[in-house]
Design an enzyme around this catalytic site. Sequence first.
Site, PDB file in Angstrom:
ATOM      1  N   THR A  41       0.745  -1.026  -0.239  1.00 14.31           N
ATOM      2  CA  THR A  41      -0.086  -0.209   0.014  1.00 14.31           C
ATOM      3  C   THR A  41       0.850   1.105   0.045  1.00 14.31           C
ATOM      4  O   THR A  41       2.006   1.136  -0.320  1.00 14.31           O
ATOM      5  CB  THR A  41      -0.901  -0.089   1.202  1.00 14.31           C
ATOM      6  OG1 THR A  41      -2.012   1.038   1.081  1.00 14.31           O
ATOM      7  CG2 THR A  41      -0.202   0.112   2.569  1.00 14.31           C
ATOM      8  N   LYS A  82       3.908   1.362  -3.915  1.00 13.15           N
ATOM      9  CA  LYS A  82       3.327   0.547  -5.007  1.00 13.15           C
ATOM     10  C   LYS A  82       4.127   0.727  -6.148  1.00 13.15           C
ATOM     11  O   LYS A  82       4.146  -0.223  -7.074  1.00 13.15           O
ATOM     12  CB  LYS A  82       1.920   0.833  -5.397  1.00 13.15           C
ATOM     13  CG  LYS A  82       0.874   0.640  -4.052  1.00 13.15           C
ATOM     14  CD  LYS A  82      -0.570   0.791  -4.508  1.00 13.15           C
ATOM     15  CE  LYS A  82      -1.479   0.441  -3.518  1.00 13.15           C
ATOM     16  NZ  LYS A  82      -2.614   0.569  -4.015  1.00 13.15           N
ATOM     17  N   ASN A 101       0.543  -3.915  -6.292  1.00 11.59           N
ATOM     18  CA  ASN A 101       0.078  -4.049  -4.892  1.00 11.59           C
ATOM     19  C   ASN A 101       0.102  -5.555  -4.308  1.00 11.59           C
ATOM     20  O   ASN A 101      -0.119  -5.663  -3.189  1.00 11.59           O
ATOM     21  CB  ASN A 101      -1.559  -3.348  -4.795  1.00 11.59           C
ATOM     22  CG  ASN A 101      -2.314  -4.443  -5.601  1.00 11.59           C
ATOM     23  OD1 ASN A 101      -2.123  -5.101  -6.367  1.00 11.59           O
ATOM     24  ND2 ASN A 101      -3.613  -4.482  -4.583  1.00 11.59           N
ATOM     25  N   ASP A 139      -5.591  -3.774  -7.774  1.00 15.04           N
ATOM     26  CA  ASP A 139      -6.210  -2.574  -7.482  1.00 15.04           C
ATOM     27  C   ASP A 139      -7.425  -2.393  -8.529  1.00 15.04           C
ATOM     28  O   ASP A 139      -8.539  -1.979  -8.585  1.00 15.04           O
ATOM     29  CB  ASP A 139      -5.554  -1.426  -7.428  1.00 15.04           C
ATOM     30  CG  ASP A 139      -5.009  -1.150  -5.997  1.00 15.04           C
ATOM     31  OD1 ASP A 139      -5.541  -1.843  -5.066  1.00 15.04           O
ATOM     32  OD2 ASP A 139      -4.077  -0.735  -6.060  1.00 15.04           O
ATOM     33  N   GLY A 164      -5.252  13.653  -6.619  1.00 12.33           N
ATOM     34  CA  GLY A 164      -4.103  12.710  -6.337  1.00 12.33           C
ATOM     35  C   GLY A 164      -3.571  11.981  -7.583  1.00 12.33           C
ATOM     36  O   GLY A 164      -4.207  11.817  -8.265  1.00 12.33           O
ATOM     37  N   GLY A 216      -1.148   9.426  -6.560  1.00 11.66           N
ATOM     38  CA  GLY A 216      -0.325   8.174  -5.747  1.00 11.66           C
ATOM     39  C   GLY A 216      -0.390   6.889  -6.403  1.00 11.66           C
ATOM     40  O   GLY A 216      -0.988   6.662  -7.666  1.00 11.66           O
ATOM     41  N   ARG A 265      -1.480  17.943  -5.666  1.00 13.80           N
ATOM     42  CA  ARG A 265      -0.354  18.971  -5.153  1.00 13.80           C
ATOM     43  C   ARG A 265       0.828  19.090  -5.526  1.00 13.80           C
ATOM     44  O   ARG A 265       1.487  20.054  -5.736  1.00 13.80           O
ATOM     45  CB  ARG A 265      -0.504  18.488  -3.331  1.00 13.80           C
ATOM     46  CG  ARG A 265       0.296  19.383  -2.737  1.00 13.80           C
ATOM     47  CD  ARG A 265       0.166  19.381  -1.138  1.00 13.80           C
ATOM     48  NE  ARG A 265      -0.049  17.899  -0.599  1.00 13.80           N
ATOM     49  CZ  ARG A 265      -0.378  17.517   0.515  1.00 13.80           C
ATOM     50  NH1 ARG A 265      -0.735  18.450   1.315  1.00 13.80           N
ATOM     51  NH2 ARG A 265      -0.628  16.384   0.797  1.00 13.80           N
ATOM     52  N   VAL A 277     -11.426   6.447  -1.642  1.00 15.25           N
ATOM     53  CA  VAL A 277     -10.615   5.136  -1.896  1.00 15.25           C
ATOM     54  C   VAL A 277     -10.223   4.738  -0.509  1.00 15.25           C
ATOM     55  O   VAL A 277     -10.039   3.361  -0.275  1.00 15.25           O
ATOM     56  CB  VAL A 277      -9.076   5.120  -2.800  1.00 15.25           C
ATOM     57  CG1 VAL A 277      -9.442   5.262  -4.159  1.00 15.25           C
ATOM     58  CG2 VAL A 277      -8.146   6.037  -2.275  1.00 15.25           C
ATOM     59  N   TYR A 320     -11.098   3.377   3.181  1.00 15.31           N
ATOM     60  CA  TYR A 320     -12.283   2.803   3.778  1.00 15.31           C
ATOM     61  C   TYR A 320     -12.185   2.760   5.186  1.00 15.31           C
ATOM     62  O   TYR A 320     -13.114   2.190   6.004  1.00 15.31           O
ATOM     63  CB  TYR A 320     -12.141   1.356   3.247  1.00 15.31           C
ATOM     64  CG  TYR A 320     -10.762   0.551   3.532  1.00 15.31           C
ATOM     65  CD1 TYR A 320     -10.729  -0.162   4.755  1.00 15.31           C
ATOM     66  CD2 TYR A 320      -9.762   0.632   2.570  1.00 15.31           C
ATOM     67  CE1 TYR A 320      -9.405  -0.799   4.990  1.00 15.31           C
ATOM     68  CE2 TYR A 320      -8.584  -0.190   2.987  1.00 15.31           C
ATOM     69  CZ  TYR A 320      -8.572  -0.926   3.999  1.00 15.31           C
ATOM     70  OH  TYR A 320      -7.238  -1.445   4.351  1.00 15.31           O
TER      71      TYR A 320
END
Length: 269
Positions: free
Chosen positions: A61, A65, A85, A106, A130, A132, A155, A214, A216
């Site tokens: 995670t 990744k 992942n 994923d 994002g 990532g 960002r 995403v 949880y």
Amino acid sequence: MKKYLVIGNPIDHSLSPRLHNYWFRENNIDAIYEKKQIKEIDIKRIISDIRNNKIEGINVTVPFKKSVIPFLDRAEIPENIQSVNTIYSEKNNITGLNKIIGTNTDIVGFKYALEHTKFSIKGKKIFILGAGGVTPSIIYVLQEMEPSIIMLSNRTKEKAENLKKLFPQLELIEWGDTENFDMIINTTSLGLKENDKLPVNYDRIGSGKFFYDVIYNPIETNFLKIGKSLGNITLNGKLMFIYQALSAFNIWHGLEPDVDENIIKLLDQ
């Protein structure tokens, strides 16, 4: 007893051990699944533990990744994903050595989660926050569903520009700007902490949109709470998490557990 891990930083929020250990018990598998917070420098050693049969498999995670890929013998992922992942070993009966294989579940997780919602992506305006490790997988799935546009804001502008090289059709938006959309997806880790806030101008959004996070755990981030309060549809990443975990479990054990109410309740505890 076989050993499995999920690695990341941070890692406290991960419910992977709860899910996989439940499936181990249900299927009488003599194994344990744990979570481990690591640093970049630890990746090589962790991969070596798979090669030397100390660990059977690993989930990866944020933020590793992409970082794990150079340490693999083979990455079974689409060319423009650059995100792994799930890691497993492939034993060579001739040399006796393990080959380390990385893949990406994923993609399956997000696809099944979207199909479960019955929300049609075709012709819709999608806004992603994002850039990532999970973001390429999400863009990959969205592309197949034919939205009218996929916008992305991050960002760090350089990361967004690197994603555009992989997915040229992306439209990049300045971080903090809010464009008109039908669906907004948070792929950042902003929301893991209670006071985390995303730079979204909620006054410009209105109602009837689809907010997807995403994350949880927690079950409802500030991003989803505000979205719901404005009359929008909201969904967290629980189903994506379950389906990507199920795919990894199948790779490791050749079994596909049922996704039922017991699983949902297990992750809500």
